[in-house]
Motif scaffolding. Structure first.
Motif, short mmCIF file in Angstrom:
data_model
loop_
_atom_site.label_atom_id
_atom_site.label_comp_id
_atom_site.label_asym_id
_atom_site.label_seq_id
_atom_site.Cartn_x
_atom_site.Cartn_y
_atom_site.Cartn_z
N GLY A 22 0.94 -1.31 0.01
CA GLY A 22 -0.13 0.06 0.03
C GLY A 22 0.70 1.28 -0.07
O GLY A 22 2.02 1.31 -0.24
N GLY A 23 0.21 2.39 0.40
CA GLY A 23 0.64 3.64 0.22
C GLY A 23 1.80 3.86 1.76
O GLY A 23 1.46 3.17 2.68
N TYR A 24 2.13 4.98 1.68
CA TYR A 24 3.04 5.59 2.81
C TYR A 24 2.09 5.53 4.18
O TYR A 24 2.70 5.13 5.07
N GLU A 25 1.11 6.45 4.24
CA GLU A 25 0.36 6.42 5.37
C GLU A 25 -0.03 5.20 5.77
O GLU A 25 0.07 4.69 6.98
N GLU A 26 -0.65 4.23 4.75
CA GLU A 26 -1.33 2.77 5.37
C GLU A 26 0.10 2.35 6.02
O GLU A 26 -0.10 1.36 6.84
N GLY A 27 1.17 2.14 5.29
CA GLY A 27 2.33 1.45 5.57
C GLY A 27 2.88 1.74 7.06
O GLY A 27 3.17 0.85 7.87
N LEU A 28 2.71 3.16 7.35
CA LEU A 28 3.08 3.53 8.76
C LEU A 28 2.27 3.24 9.81
O LEU A 28 2.83 2.78 10.79
N ARG A 29 0.97 3.17 9.73
CA ARG A 29 -0.06 2.63 10.51
C ARG A 29 0.19 1.24 10.66
O ARG A 29 0.11 0.90 11.89
N GLU A 30 0.28 0.55 9.62
CA GLU A 30 0.37 -1.02 9.66
C GLU A 30 1.51 -1.38 10.67
O GLU A 30 1.51 -2.19 11.45
N VAL A 31 2.90 -0.74 10.61
CA VAL A 31 3.83 -1.05 11.38
C VAL A 31 3.85 -0.34 12.64
O VAL A 31 4.89 -0.42 13.74
N GLY A 32 3.02 0.59 12.86
CA GLY A 32 2.95 1.28 14.43
C GLY A 32 3.62 2.80 14.39
O GLY A 32 3.47 2.97 15.36
N LEU A 33 4.11 3.16 13.37
CA LEU A 33 4.63 4.34 13.51
C LEU A 33 3.77 5.69 13.28
O LEU A 33 4.32 6.67 13.38
N LEU A 34 2.56 5.28 13.11
CA LEU A 34 1.62 6.60 12.91
C LEU A 34 0.52 6.61 14.04
O LEU A 34 -0.09 5.56 14.26
N SER A 35 0.40 7.81 14.80
CA SER A 35 -0.51 7.93 15.89
C SER A 35 -1.85 7.72 15.25
O SER A 35 -2.23 8.14 14.20
N GLU A 36 -2.58 7.15 16.01
CA GLU A 36 -4.25 7.21 15.79
C GLU A 36 -4.58 8.51 15.38
O GLU A 36 -4.25 9.41 16.23
N GLY A 37 -5.37 8.69 14.45
CA GLY A 37 -5.87 10.13 14.21
C GLY A 37 -4.77 11.17 13.37
O GLY A 37 -5.11 11.99 12.77
N ALA A 38 -3.67 10.60 13.21
CA ALA A 38 -2.72 11.36 12.56
C ALA A 38 -2.87 11.07 11.14
O ALA A 38 -3.06 10.06 10.85
N SER A 39 -2.61 12.32 10.10
CA SER A 39 -2.75 11.90 8.81
C SER A 39 -2.07 13.37 8.24
O SER A 39 -1.59 14.12 8.92
N GLY A 40 -1.88 13.13 6.89
CA GLY A 40 -1.21 14.24 6.28
C GLY A 40 -1.91 14.27 4.69
O GLY A 40 -3.00 13.51 4.37
N PRO A 41 -1.05 15.18 3.89
CA PRO A 41 -1.74 14.85 2.43
C PRO A 41 -1.71 13.47 1.87
O PRO A 41 -1.04 12.75 2.45
N ALA A 42 -2.65 13.03 1.02
CA ALA A 42 -2.85 11.92 0.50
C ALA A 42 -1.61 11.42 -0.17
O ALA A 42 -1.04 11.85 -1.15
N LEU A 43 -0.98 10.37 0.54
CA LEU A 43 0.01 9.53 -0.17
C LEU A 43 -0.13 8.34 -0.61
O LEU A 43 0.57 7.59 -1.23
N ASP A 44 -1.17 7.71 -0.17
CA ASP A 44 -1.53 6.16 -0.50
C ASP A 44 -1.58 5.97 -1.99
O ASP A 44 -1.03 4.78 -2.45
N ALA A 45 -1.69 6.79 -2.97
CA ALA A 45 -1.62 6.61 -4.42
C ALA A 45 -0.23 6.58 -4.95
O ALA A 45 -0.08 6.02 -5.87
N VAL A 46 0.81 6.98 -4.15
CA VAL A 46 2.08 7.05 -4.46
C VAL A 46 2.77 5.57 -4.05
O VAL A 46 2.31 5.16 -2.98
N SER A 47 3.05 4.93 -4.98
CA SER A 47 3.81 3.55 -4.54
C SER A 47 5.19 3.89 -3.80
O SER A 47 6.03 4.89 -4.16
N ARG A 48 5.33 3.02 -2.66
CA ARG A 48 6.49 3.34 -2.20
C ARG A 48 7.66 2.64 -2.65
O ARG A 48 7.68 1.64 -3.24
N SER A 49 8.86 3.24 -2.51
CA SER A 49 9.98 2.76 -3.05
C SER A 49 11.37 3.33 -2.29
O SER A 49 11.11 4.32 -1.95
N PRO A 50 12.22 2.34 -1.58
CA PRO A 50 13.24 2.76 -0.90
C PRO A 50 14.29 3.71 -1.61
O PRO A 50 14.98 4.36 -0.82
#
Length: 125
Positions: free
Chosen positions: A85-113
């Motif tokens: 998935g996207g950045y925000e979704e991935g951060l939530r999945e691994v526990g690095l994003l606080s509940e309720g925290a969000s920002g500009p829509a990034l999920d449409a951007v594919s993640r790449s190291p």
């Protein structure tokens, strides 16, 4: 028990970029170098986008125990290797994003190291 620190979207992105930039270093070394890696991410980004939250994040990292830093490093590594998935979704999945925290829509951007999570947000801020 060590718990995951509450992070904003920008702080989470700075963390995963910093850990990615530390390469193949051993986990404990990554934990020791985490603040330095975040400082490099901040320096590479635009000051108006990263400076304020970056300073807060650096202060937080300095106050974290080694166990908490290791937990954050582990979560950042899982972000790059085991999530979909996207950045925000991935951060939530691994526990690095606080509940309720969000920002500009990034999920449409594919993640790449190689492209950098923080750079993706910087292009949209």
């Amino acid at each position: 028990m060590t718990t995951m620190p509450p992070l904003t979207l920008r702080q989470g992105l700075m963390i995963v970029d910093a850990v990615n930039g530390l390469g193949a270093a051993e986990r404990t070394a990554k934990a020791r170098l985490l603040a330095r890696g975040v400082a490099q991410v901040i320096a590479l980004g635009s000051p108006e986008t990263w400076a304020a939250e970056g300073r807060v994040l650096l202060d937080m990292i300095e106050a974290w125990s080694v166990d908490r830093r290791l937990m954050v490093v582990d979560a950042a590594e899982r972000f790059w290797t085991g999530t979909e998935g996207g950045y925000e979704e991935g951060l939530r999945e691994v526990g690095l994003l606080s509940e309720g925290a969000s920002g500009p829509a990034l999920d449409a951007v594919s993640r790449s190291p190689t492209s950098g999570a923080a750079q993706a947000l910087g292009r949209r801020s």
